[in-house]
Design an enzyme around this catalytic site. Structure first.
Site, mmCIF file in Angstrom:
data_model
loop_
_atom_site.group_PDB
_atom_site.id
_atom_site.type_symbol
_atom_site.label_atom_id
_atom_site.label_comp_id
_atom_site.label_asym_id
_atom_site.label_seq_id
_atom_site.Cartn_x
_atom_site.Cartn_y
_atom_site.Cartn_z
ATOM 1 N N LYS A 161 0.859 -1.189 0.000
ATOM 2 C CA LYS A 161 0.000 0.000 0.000
ATOM 3 C C LYS A 161 0.893 1.237 0.000
ATOM 4 O O LYS A 161 1.764 1.375 0.871
ATOM 5 C CB LYS A 161 -0.878 0.019 1.261
ATOM 6 C CG LYS A 161 -1.842 -1.162 1.351
ATOM 7 C CD LYS A 161 -2.985 -1.013 0.360
ATOM 8 C CE LYS A 161 -4.092 -2.010 0.625
ATOM 9 N NZ LYS A 161 -5.197 -1.864 -0.333
ATOM 10 N N ASP A 188 -0.482 -0.987 -4.549
ATOM 11 C CA ASP A 188 -1.857 -0.475 -4.511
ATOM 12 C C ASP A 188 -1.847 0.955 -3.996
ATOM 13 O O ASP A 188 -1.520 1.211 -2.834
ATOM 14 C CB ASP A 188 -2.732 -1.354 -3.595
ATOM 15 C CG ASP A 188 -4.218 -1.005 -3.715
ATOM 16 O OD1 ASP A 188 -4.543 -0.023 -4.411
ATOM 17 O OD2 ASP A 188 -5.046 -1.721 -3.113
ATOM 18 N N GLU A 214 -2.303 -0.997 -8.782
ATOM 19 C CA GLU A 214 -3.741 -1.009 -8.550
ATOM 20 C C GLU A 214 -4.259 0.400 -8.248
ATOM 21 O O GLU A 214 -3.659 1.130 -7.461
ATOM 22 C CB GLU A 214 -4.003 -1.959 -7.369
ATOM 23 C CG GLU A 214 -5.448 -2.197 -7.070
ATOM 24 C CD GLU A 214 -5.651 -3.377 -6.119
ATOM 25 O OE1 GLU A 214 -4.790 -4.282 -6.060
ATOM 26 O OE2 GLU A 214 -6.682 -3.379 -5.433
ATOM 27 N N ASP A 239 -9.653 -1.009 -9.270
ATOM 28 C CA ASP A 239 -10.341 -1.549 -8.095
ATOM 29 C C ASP A 239 -11.536 -0.656 -7.748
ATOM 30 O O ASP A 239 -12.666 -0.941 -8.132
ATOM 31 C CB ASP A 239 -9.354 -1.665 -6.922
ATOM 32 C CG ASP A 239 -10.000 -2.235 -5.664
ATOM 33 O OD1 ASP A 239 -11.175 -2.641 -5.719
ATOM 34 O OD2 ASP A 239 -9.328 -2.275 -4.601
ATOM 35 N N LYS A 263 -14.494 -7.656 -6.041
ATOM 36 C CA LYS A 263 -14.709 -7.908 -4.613
ATOM 37 C C LYS A 263 -16.207 -8.079 -4.421
ATOM 38 O O LYS A 263 -16.990 -7.257 -4.921
ATOM 39 C CB LYS A 263 -14.242 -6.716 -3.770
ATOM 40 C CG LYS A 263 -12.748 -6.475 -3.798
ATOM 41 C CD LYS A 263 -12.383 -5.225 -3.005
ATOM 42 C CE LYS A 263 -10.875 -5.004 -3.045
ATOM 43 N NZ LYS A 263 -10.501 -3.666 -2.562
HETATM 44 MG MG LIG Z 1 -7.277 -2.068 -3.810
#
Ligand SMILES: [Mg+2]
Length: 351
Positions: A161, A188, A214, A239, A263
């Site tokens: 991240k 991400d 991402e 995403d 997701k």
């Molecule tokens: Mg993500």
């Protein structure tokens, strides 16, 4: 068989360390747990995490939506066929986590009544998935330490991240790559950058061998996302820009990303996820099976779904690994970064 009743409770597990991204910080998993009950006494289970920063839902709104909107719309409907899922999706706008919670409980019941594990009910085969482990956003030194620790614990795929600070991002990725030459690294950004910053950063980190980047830009900045995808030497995965089928059509047909992250908490469950996965396969776009910070019930649903489609080839299903063990019995076996499903019917969850 008809849905006749439901119960709501809370599933809780402490995180081993705080989960930090560009948009939020979480210290414990505390999710809505649903038991859906049929007229023959079959129970189906569902879970929904409150992810206000992404879906706009907290625990209160998820519970209220299920109680006042979704349940009244599906109560008494015959299971089997699409009607119950169409009613579920028509019952309320957005509210994708509440919908996912009910959707997976219905699929649990359907697979149980077919006496099959859910992945088999969905047309898949048992296999082993290799999940990435998330490295939270922090100072480059702490991120490096966390990455080395994760790799030494058996996680060869790391999802790092990163935030708005270009220098820190590049420094973190360079030091992680230098320390872990054979790790698979995913980045991400959780919407941290504009298109120019993204392309600058991508140019700096591309020589490090990054598998994918991402959600570089704000979810709504589709023009920015398209520009990055057109010029990036690292594949781009969308995403937060892809929730439902219409979003997936827009992103894939507009060449705004190379890959998409499905997701269940964004799609509103498996019924819609099946359509998106089929579209991605048709368009030749690889899919990541992602998750929010979820516990074993909804991660089970994601794992079963991921096993149903060969085009789903990236896995970000590490919620249960980031938390202390849950009290909910389930069929998932976590062995380092590998997830398998032991013999079960339905989702394999027992309360
Ligand atoms: Mg993500």
């Amino acid at each position: 068989m008809k849905i006749t009743d439901f119960k709501l409770s809370i599933i809780k597990s402490e995180l081993k360390k705080p989960f930090v991204t560009n948009i939020r910080r979480v210290d414990a998993i505390e999710d809505v747990l649903l038991t859906l009950i049929t007229d023959d006494g079959t129970k189906g289970y569902g879970e929904a995490p409150p992810t206000v920063a992404i879906t706009g839902e907290d625990i209160g709104t998820i519970e209220k939506t299920i109680k006042e909107r979704i349940f009244p719309a599906i109560k008494g409907l015959e299971l089997g066929g699409n009607d119950i899922f169409e009613a579920l999706h028509a019952s309320v706008t957005k509210s994708t986590s509440a919908k996912a919670c009910v959707d997976m409980a219905i699929y649990d019941i359907l697979a149980k009544s077919a006496n099959k594990p859910l992945y088999e009910y969905l047309g898949g085969k048992a296999k082993t998935l290799r999940t990435n482990l998330t490295i939270s956003l922090g100072s480059p030194e702490v991120m490096l330490k966390d990455a080395i620790e994760a790799y030494n614990d058996g996680f060869s795929v790391l999802k790092v991240k990163v935030g708005t600070d270009k220098k820190e991002c590049v420094e973190a990725m360079q030091s992680i790559r230098a320390a872990l030459p054979s790790a698979i690294l995913r980045v991400d950004a959780n919407q941290a950058w504009d298109a120019k910053t993204a392309l600058d950063i991508i140019e700096s980190i591309a020589p490090l061998g990054i598998e994918l980047v991402e959600q570089p830009t704000c979810a709504e900045d589709l023009a920015g996302l398209a520009e990055i995808t057109a010029h990036s030497s690292i594949p781009i995965l969308a995403d937060e820009s892809v929730f439902d089928y219409e979003d997936a059509v827009r992103i894939l047909d507009g060449r705004m990303a190379d890959y998409i992250n499905i997701k269940l908490m964004k799609t509103g469950g498996i019924y819609e996820a099946i359509k998106i996965a089929a579209l991605a396969k048709e368009r030749g776009a690889k899919v990541m099976m992602g998750s929010m910070l979820e516990s074993v019930v909804s991660i089970s649903a994601a794992v079963h779904f991921a096993m149903s489609d060969d085009n789903i080839c990236f896995y970000d299903l590490d919620g249960p690994l980031l938390a202390k063990p849950s009290s909910v019995k389930n069929a998932l076996i976590f062995e380092k970064d590998e997830i398998t499903v032991s013999e079960c019917i339905g989702l394999g969850v027992k309360l």
